[in-house]
Write an enzyme that holds these catalytic residues in place. Sequence first.
Site, mmCIF file in Angstrom:
data_model
loop_
_atom_site.group_PDB
_atom_site.id
_atom_site.type_symbol
_atom_site.label_atom_id
_atom_site.label_comp_id
_atom_site.label_asym_id
_atom_site.label_seq_id
_atom_site.Cartn_x
_atom_site.Cartn_y
_atom_site.Cartn_z
ATOM 1 N N ALA A 76 5.554 21.547 20.540
ATOM 2 C CA ALA A 76 6.286 21.031 21.753
ATOM 3 C C ALA A 76 7.602 20.620 21.637
ATOM 4 O O ALA A 76 8.046 20.483 20.244
ATOM 5 C CB ALA A 76 5.621 19.561 21.870
ATOM 6 N N GLU A 144 0.835 17.237 13.702
ATOM 7 C CA GLU A 144 1.197 16.448 14.578
ATOM 8 C C GLU A 144 1.180 14.871 14.160
ATOM 9 O O GLU A 144 1.694 13.980 14.563
ATOM 10 C CB GLU A 144 0.224 16.485 15.863
#
Length: 270
Positions: A76, A144
Amino acid sequence: MTVTSEQRFGEFVVVRVHEGQDHVAELVLDRPKAMNAVSTDMARSIGAACAALAADPAVRVTVLTSSHERAFCVGADLKERNSFTDAELVRQRPTARAAYTGVLDLPMPTVAAVHGFALGGGFELALSCDLIVADRTAVVGLPEVSVGVIPGGGGTQLLPRRIGAARAAELVFTARRVEAAEARELGLVDELVEAGDDRTQALALAGRIAANSPVGLRAAKRALRLGHGLDLRAGLEVEDAAWRSVAFSGDRAEGVAAFNEKRKPNWPGE
């Protein structure tokens, strides 16, 4: 919608259908200045490209590649995410999800060609494919939790299906990066090739797959996906439904005829 020989979706995604390699489409992540970090615009483009590919009956295999020489995709776009308010993050979520599910839901077999960094959402895009070809420069992982979130592009579900629950938990909880040789050993990737050969070998694999019946390929993928995780009896019912969908097709008739006539099939694709 039929995909043309080269078609751009937004600024950061290209779809190519190669001359001389009929029925193989290449979905190219093309945001090199950001190592293919997935921004909102890029996510929207991935979703649109996948919708076009899914609607094109001529495409038998899709290969997911990167235009960046040192990275497949670093995940991302955290610079963009850092600017979001909570409300903006909530609004962006469906767009992000649609990119990953777009790849995951492609009805034809898919192959990821991975080199360099494939991290977070980048690795989740690869995991959304049926097969992963990686070169020796590949570094994969789901980091993450190190930035306060969790894998949200399918990683917590796709990774344990690939390598088992305990190994997936170790990789997710530690957020560690895995280099190519260990990735192959753990089953994080399916084929390990020499540096720089991932795209070439993935396209070659796609070509071998695409020689087969398009009706059979899509039905086989559907049976594999829908049957996974079911008990044996339920899985066999899924398989039987997929078999019935191809048993009376033009492809089956052509395949049997070509076998008996000792010639290459000319698949009608229906």
